[in-house]
Design an enzyme around this catalytic site. Sequence first.
Site, PDB file in Angstrom:
ATOM      1  N   GLY A  36      29.480 -18.679  33.645  1.00 26.98           N
ATOM      2  CA  GLY A  36      29.568 -17.212  33.689  1.00 26.98           C
ATOM      3  C   GLY A  36      28.470 -16.598  32.822  1.00 26.98           C
ATOM      4  N   HIS A  37      28.350 -17.100  31.583  1.00 32.90           N
ATOM      5  CA  HIS A  37      27.281 -16.614  30.704  1.00 32.90           C
ATOM      6  C   HIS A  37      25.918 -16.870  31.352  1.00 32.90           C
ATOM      7  CE1 HIS A  37      30.372 -17.667  27.485  1.00 32.90           C
ATOM      8  NE2 HIS A  37      30.135 -16.398  27.233  1.00 32.90           N
ATOM      9  N   GLN A  61      35.318  -7.811  15.468  1.00 31.63           N
ATOM     10  CA  GLN A  61      36.010  -7.470  16.710  1.00 31.63           C
ATOM     11  C   GLN A  61      37.283  -8.285  16.918  1.00 31.63           C
ATOM     12  OE1 GLN A  61      32.542  -8.772  19.134  1.00 31.63           O
ATOM     13  NE2 GLN A  61      34.078  -9.517  20.571  1.00 31.63           N
ATOM     14  N   ASP A 151      34.746  -8.654  31.285  1.00 26.20           N
ATOM     15  CA  ASP A 151      35.259  -7.798  30.210  1.00 26.20           C
ATOM     16  C   ASP A 151      35.022  -6.348  30.615  1.00 26.20           C
ATOM     17  OD1 ASP A 151      35.932  -9.840  27.973  1.00 26.20           O
ATOM     18  OD2 ASP A 151      33.978 -10.459  28.718  1.00 26.20           O
ATOM     19  N   ARG A 190      37.703 -19.235  26.385  1.00 28.05           N
ATOM     20  CA  ARG A 190      39.078 -19.533  25.979  1.00 28.05           C
ATOM     21  C   ARG A 190      39.750 -20.573  26.863  1.00 28.05           C
ATOM     22  NH1 ARG A 190      41.207 -14.477  22.916  1.00 28.05           N
ATOM     23  NH2 ARG A 190      39.169 -13.802  22.319  1.00 28.05           N
TER      24      ARG A 190
END
Length: 280
Positions: A36-37, A61, A151, A190
């Site tokens: 994804g990154h 954060q 996100d 995660r």
Amino acid sequence: MIIFKSAEGLSAHLYLLKKEGKKIGFVPTMGALHKGHMSLIDKSCRGNNVTVCSIFINPTQFTNKADFHHYPVTIESDIESLQRAGCDILFLPAQREIYNASYVAGHYELGKLEVLLEGHYRPGHFQGVCQVVDRLLQIIPASTLYLGQKDYQQCMVIARLLQITGREKEVELAIVPTMRQPDGLALSSRNLRLSPAEQEQATAISEVLYATKSNLASGNFGVLKEEAFKFLTARGFSVDYIEIADARTLEAASGVEQPLVALVAASLGGIRLIDNLILN
Ligand code: AMP
């Protein structure tokens, strides 16, 4: 790939490139890089002369300090992935490079975006995200900032940050679609903390999002959300929220005449996962 640890050194290098008219793409991350990154890195490499990736696990954060301390660190394989992808510069700062002795945390006026959904469950989270992105953009004169739709609320918050810091014209925001496993699970750092069985269970999140999209025409958002809640709860999730929201404001929506996004946050075995899907 050049690795910079010093903010000053990186800034000096990039401002020279900028002066020469080079387009600089910037991908901020917290590391534990996955495909994804890498899709953000790829987009940046294709659209810019220079791509900068930052890896910084930003303490401000995290509302849950245990989550911060357990955040996965895979720096060696991250460096290899970035090199293979053709990333030009990795910024790997220590905490003092970002929040030095003279750093004073400002307050960002984010309106309702700050208290809805993620903001409600993670008070202070988006202020922390704005602090780090604002600071990184002081160091890195980006032409385009690449963020993942994964996100979604963060993307809306950063769009607001660019407005309120007057960077809207100089920094373009590129929102890159969420990369998923073939079974639908959105890639996330995660996921490394889920057992193989939990990884399989976790596909239920994307299942409810796609089901919500298919059944949108039925029109009753209350019923759709209730069904999604029951589906996830029956599969062992503890659900924070399932919302069908206006895609711009993230306020709860009631009709299909506005742009809509469905957003979910739910935990499995203590690991909190988020995902979303544009509905129309
Ligand atoms: P993080 O390291 O989790 O802060 O993520 C860095 C960037 O990668 C953020 O803009 C994320 O939205 C983005 N990202 C994370 N997961 C994905 C994914 N599955 N697909 C696309 N982008 C992602």
